[in-house]
Design a protein around this motif. Structure first.
Motif, mmCIF file in Angstrom:
data_model
loop_
_atom_site.group_PDB
_atom_site.id
_atom_site.type_symbol
_atom_site.label_atom_id
_atom_site.label_comp_id
_atom_site.label_asym_id
_atom_site.label_seq_id
_atom_site.Cartn_x
_atom_site.Cartn_y
_atom_site.Cartn_z
ATOM 1 N N GLN A 60 -6.180 0.720 6.297
ATOM 2 C CA GLN A 60 -5.445 0.412 5.075
ATOM 3 C C GLN A 60 -6.380 -0.169 4.013
ATOM 4 O O GLN A 60 -6.252 0.147 2.827
ATOM 5 C CB GLN A 60 -4.292 -0.550 5.368
ATOM 6 C CG GLN A 60 -3.170 0.108 6.172
ATOM 7 C CD GLN A 60 -1.953 -0.772 6.312
ATOM 8 O OE1 GLN A 60 -1.617 -1.522 5.388
ATOM 9 N NE2 GLN A 60 -1.284 -0.695 7.451
ATOM 10 N N TRP A 79 -6.996 1.170 0.191
ATOM 11 C CA TRP A 79 -6.945 0.352 -1.015
ATOM 12 C C TRP A 79 -8.172 0.599 -1.883
ATOM 13 O O TRP A 79 -8.078 0.706 -3.101
ATOM 14 C CB TRP A 79 -6.851 -1.137 -0.668
ATOM 15 C CG TRP A 79 -5.466 -1.599 -0.398
ATOM 16 C CD1 TRP A 79 -4.958 -2.033 0.795
ATOM 17 C CD2 TRP A 79 -4.390 -1.682 -1.332
ATOM 18 N NE1 TRP A 79 -3.626 -2.369 0.651
ATOM 19 C CE2 TRP A 79 -3.255 -2.166 -0.642
ATOM 20 C CE3 TRP A 79 -4.263 -1.389 -2.690
ATOM 21 C CZ2 TRP A 79 -2.027 -2.368 -1.273
ATOM 22 C CZ3 TRP A 79 -3.044 -1.589 -3.313
ATOM 23 C CH2 TRP A 79 -1.946 -2.070 -2.601
ATOM 24 N N LEU A 95 0.840 -1.194 0.000
ATOM 25 C CA LEU A 95 0.000 0.000 0.000
ATOM 26 C C LEU A 95 0.877 1.247 0.000
ATOM 27 O O LEU A 95 1.683 1.444 0.923
ATOM 28 C CB LEU A 95 -0.928 0.016 1.217
ATOM 29 C CG LEU A 95 -1.847 1.234 1.333
ATOM 30 C CD1 LEU A 95 -2.782 1.342 0.134
ATOM 31 C CD2 LEU A 95 -2.639 1.181 2.626
#
Length: 143
Positions: free
Chosen positions: A74, A78, A62
């Motif tokens: 996270q 994404w 990431l």
């Protein structure tokens, strides 16, 4: 006593299968991988054994993630990164590619709560979710 622990949260987008062409994934997603392997490339396992890869692999860490970013956050990042690439993801799906987010939680992360909205958005992107929760591995040593 030797204690090995995962000290960071991390997530990767992964394409890994016999038919994966890393160059095609890079071109369609317009993202450069953190790591890639083509079928037939030389590879080496953790024990130093060399072999020819039977898998095509494309992995992307990431971008701009920090080790303390919760896995749940996270995953949201994404989705923001990949939603504009929905057409490319659909093309890859039609080719039989099966991307997934590989999520590794740091030691002592005993649970994660992924909101239904995020799960639905991952489903719309045809991306599976793989979550690893780690506990320290403890090996007793004798002198």
């Amino acid at each position: 006593m030797n204690v090995s622990a995962r000290v960071a949260n991390s997530t990767q987008l992964v394409f890994c299968k016999e038919n994966v062409n890393p160059d095609l994934v890079t071109r369609l997603l317009d993202l450069a991988p953190s790591n890639s392997v083509k079928v037939g490339d030389p590879a080496q396992n953790e024990n130093g054994h060399r072999y020819s890869s039977h898998l095509g692999i494309w992995k992307l860490d990431l971008p701009n993630a920090t080790p303390d970013d919760p896995v749940e956050d996270q995953i949201g990042k994404w989705i923001e990164l990949l939603q504009p690439r929905l057409k490319a993801l659909r093309q890859l799906k039609e080719l039989g590619y099966s991307p997934y987010l590989d999520c590794m939680a740091k030691t002592r992360s005993l649970s994660l709560c992924i909101e239904p909205e995020l799960l639905q958005q991952l489903g719309e992107l045809n991306i599976a979710l793989s979550i690893w929760l780690y506990e320290p591995s403890v090996m007793a040593t004798t002198s």
